[in-house]
Write a protein that holds these residues in place. Structure first.
Motif, mmCIF file in Angstrom:
data_model
loop_
_atom_site.group_PDB
_atom_site.id
_atom_site.type_symbol
_atom_site.label_atom_id
_atom_site.label_comp_id
_atom_site.label_asym_id
_atom_site.label_seq_id
_atom_site.Cartn_x
_atom_site.Cartn_y
_atom_site.Cartn_z
ATOM 1 N N SER A 116 -11.236 -21.814 -10.491
ATOM 2 C CA SER A 116 -12.266 -21.155 -9.701
ATOM 3 C C SER A 116 -11.725 -20.991 -8.281
ATOM 4 C CB SER A 116 -13.543 -21.997 -9.700
ATOM 5 O OG SER A 116 -13.303 -23.259 -9.092
ATOM 6 N N VAL A 117 -12.524 -20.435 -7.400
ATOM 7 C CA VAL A 117 -12.087 -20.223 -6.016
ATOM 8 C C VAL A 117 -11.604 -21.534 -5.401
ATOM 9 C CG1 VAL A 117 -12.873 -19.591 -3.700
ATOM 10 C CG2 VAL A 117 -13.553 -18.206 -5.667
ATOM 11 N N TYR A 118 -12.268 -22.637 -5.735
ATOM 12 C CA TYR A 118 -11.889 -23.942 -5.195
ATOM 13 C C TYR A 118 -10.942 -24.642 -6.174
ATOM 14 C CZ TYR A 118 -15.622 -23.646 -1.626
ATOM 15 O OH TYR A 118 -16.418 -23.290 -0.565
ATOM 16 N N ALA A 119 -9.650 -24.628 -5.846
ATOM 17 C CA ALA A 119 -8.640 -25.177 -6.761
ATOM 18 C C ALA A 119 -8.781 -26.682 -6.959
ATOM 19 C CB ALA A 119 -7.240 -24.851 -6.235
ATOM 20 N N GLU A 120 -9.389 -27.369 -6.003
ATOM 21 C CA GLU A 120 -9.565 -28.821 -6.124
ATOM 22 C C GLU A 120 -10.597 -29.181 -7.197
ATOM 23 O OE1 GLU A 120 -12.485 -27.362 -3.107
ATOM 24 O OE2 GLU A 120 -10.379 -26.966 -3.599
ATOM 25 N N TRP A 121 -11.313 -28.164 -7.711
ATOM 26 C CA TRP A 121 -12.286 -28.360 -8.779
ATOM 27 C C TRP A 121 -11.690 -28.078 -10.163
ATOM 28 C CZ3 TRP A 121 -17.575 -29.490 -9.417
ATOM 29 C CH2 TRP A 121 -18.235 -29.909 -8.260
ATOM 30 N N ILE A 122 -10.386 -27.979 -10.258
ATOM 31 C CA ILE A 122 -9.760 -27.505 -11.498
ATOM 32 C C ILE A 122 -9.998 -28.448 -12.679
ATOM 33 C CG2 ILE A 122 -7.483 -28.553 -11.068
ATOM 34 C CD1 ILE A 122 -6.310 -25.812 -12.113
ATOM 35 N N GLN A 123 -10.105 -29.745 -12.438
ATOM 36 C CA GLN A 123 -10.362 -30.669 -13.548
ATOM 37 C C GLN A 123 -11.705 -30.366 -14.195
ATOM 38 O OE1 GLN A 123 -10.608 -34.914 -12.744
ATOM 39 N NE2 GLN A 123 -10.447 -35.406 -14.927
ATOM 40 N N SER A 124 -12.714 -30.095 -13.372
ATOM 41 C CA SER A 124 -14.031 -29.762 -13.912
ATOM 42 C C SER A 124 -14.051 -28.364 -14.515
ATOM 43 C CB SER A 124 -15.091 -29.865 -12.801
ATOM 44 O OG SER A 124 -16.353 -29.429 -13.261
ATOM 45 N N LYS A 125 -13.372 -27.422 -13.868
ATOM 46 C CA LYS A 125 -13.351 -26.039 -14.348
ATOM 47 C C LYS A 125 -12.868 -25.962 -15.791
ATOM 48 C CE LYS A 125 -12.874 -21.447 -14.279
ATOM 49 N NZ LYS A 125 -14.030 -20.528 -14.310
ATOM 50 N N PHE A 126 -11.804 -26.699 -16.105
ATOM 51 C CA PHE A 126 -11.214 -26.635 -17.444
ATOM 52 C C PHE A 126 -11.486 -27.894 -18.261
ATOM 53 C CE2 PHE A 126 -8.592 -23.644 -14.945
ATOM 54 C CZ PHE A 126 -8.843 -22.505 -15.675
ATOM 55 N N GLN A 127 -12.348 -28.762 -17.746
ATOM 56 C CA GLN A 127 -12.724 -29.993 -18.442
ATOM 57 C C GLN A 127 -11.493 -30.748 -18.939
ATOM 58 O OE1 GLN A 127 -15.846 -29.191 -21.334
ATOM 59 N NE2 GLN A 127 -17.323 -28.881 -19.691
ATOM 60 N N ILE A 128 -10.591 -30.991 -18.019
ATOM 61 C CA ILE A 128 -9.355 -31.703 -18.335
ATOM 62 C C ILE A 128 -9.672 -33.194 -18.436
ATOM 63 C CG2 ILE A 128 -6.980 -32.155 -17.620
ATOM 64 C CD1 ILE A 128 -7.198 -29.617 -15.855
ATOM 65 N N SER A 129 -9.311 -33.794 -19.534
ATOM 66 C CA SER A 129 -9.631 -35.208 -19.740
ATOM 67 C C SER A 129 -8.936 -36.065 -18.683
ATOM 68 C CB SER A 129 -9.186 -35.658 -21.132
ATOM 69 O OG SER A 129 -7.764 -35.735 -21.196
#
Length: 355
Positions: A35-48
């Motif tokens: 998403s626009v906020y790269a620091e949210w990438i774990q939530s964006k792709f639900q990375i375990s």
């Protein structure tokens, strides 16, 4: 405290740094952008947490140079630095005795980033502030946010719903007592004088917990100014919304407000305000985010905010090697050159009018 209030009012300009494991992914995951906020990438792709935690083995930013970063901030006219100690992913960027999920114990870098930046600021005469995510923590089964998943996010959910899907089993009090408050005590004890405590997105915290954090910071750092995102109306100064550039000064007088809304004006007990903004779109480093604010835009935003009596806290997302992105550095220095030129012209006009 009076001296600290005067300092903050006169500071006008600071540097914020978002940096963590998310910087290794740099806004990309399996061929898709964050998403626009790269620091949210774990939530964006639900990375375990198991997979995301492996990023720690790749975190070795050999070009990180705290002195160089602080020198850049000073060259740009910044008076203080605020850096992320723990973001929503739960990974600490300092040596935490509370949780080994940290930059010193879990990575080959094996250095205390916060300690190095604190020392660099002391040596350079810059004030030092700390960001800490006091509500959200995706590494914890009881991390906050699970009561707010009906609200939009930059990821998928506010809490870690992919590793810990059963909301009925979650109890934020356990996370608060085991990790949140103890880590706040650590960062407020181990790094010398802390000028500002920068908390974020209050959602799950009770009024009692916000008060406890406030009292803890005040006890350990009597001169530290605490921002309004701590939640529940416990604060010293008002943080406006992300990249918020207010248009109407009279809005500063609003009193009927939601104290847990991170955007907008709130009553400021000390008359202190700050807008934290990004130099591009993301807070964390992102390869695909090249939407850099121009030097003129940066100069204009700072001037406008300062005219309103609002500090501009401008964020830089360090890259995976620990560097300030080239365009960020160039535009920051060019914005300072514009400000200096404007100051010279103003002085010349004033001298001419006197003459």
């Amino acid at each position: 405290m009076n001296e600290q209030v005067t300092w903050f009012k006169n500071a006008k300009y600071g540097m914020m740094i978002h940096w963590g494991l998310y910087s290794v992914l740099a806004g990309e995951y399996r061929g898709e952008s964050s998403s626009v906020y790269a620091e949210w990438i774990q939530s964006k792709f639900q990375i375990s947490n198991v997979e995301y935690g492996r990023l720690a083995t790749a975190f070795n930013p050999v070009y990180f140079d705290a002195d160089a970063i602080v020198t850049l901030a000073k060259k740009c006219g910044m008076q203080y630095l605020v850096v992320t100690t723990k973001h929503h992913d739960g990974f600490a960027m300092y040596r935490s005795q509370v949780d080994p999920y940290n930059v010193y114990d879990a990575t080959p870098f094996h250095r205390d980033v916060i300690g190095e930046l604190a020392e660099a600021c002391r040596n350079a005469g810059l004030k030092f502030g700390l960001y800490y995510s006091q509500d959200l923590d995706w590494h914890e089964p009881d991390g906050g946010g699970y009561k707010s998943n009906h609200l939009d996010t930059a990821g998928t959910t506010w809490d870690n719903s992919w590793d810990f899907p059963d909301e009925t089993q979650k109890n934020f009090d356990r996370c608060f007592d085991r990790k949140i408050l103890p880590q706040i005590k650590e960062i407020m004890t181990n790094y010398g004088d802390i000028a500002t405590a920068w908390f974020d997105v209050p959602m799950t915290l009770s009024e009692t917990q916000s008060q406890l954090i406030y009292d803890t910071v005040r006890e350990l750092q009597p001169n530290c100014l605490i921002n309004s995102r701590l939640g529940n109306g416990k604060y010293d100064y008002v943080s406006l919304g992300d990249n918020e550039i207010p248009k109407h000064k009279e809005d500063m007088n609003k009193t009927d407000v939601d104290y847990n809304d991170i955007a907008g004006f709130k009553p400021s007990p000390l008359g202190l305000y700050e807008t934290a903004g990004t130099i591009n779109d993301s807070w964390g480093f992102s390869y695909h985010d090249q939407n850099w604010k121009t030097p003129r835009t940066l100069f204009r935003y700072k001037q406008h905010l300062n005219d309103f009596g609002i500090n501009y806290l401008l964020n830089i997302g360090l890259d995976p090697l620990g560097r300030v992105p080239m365009m960020a550095e160039e535009n920051l220095l060019a914005a300072k050159a514009l400000e200096d030129a404007a100051g010279v012209q103003k002085g010349e006009r004033q001298a001419a009018s006197v003459g």
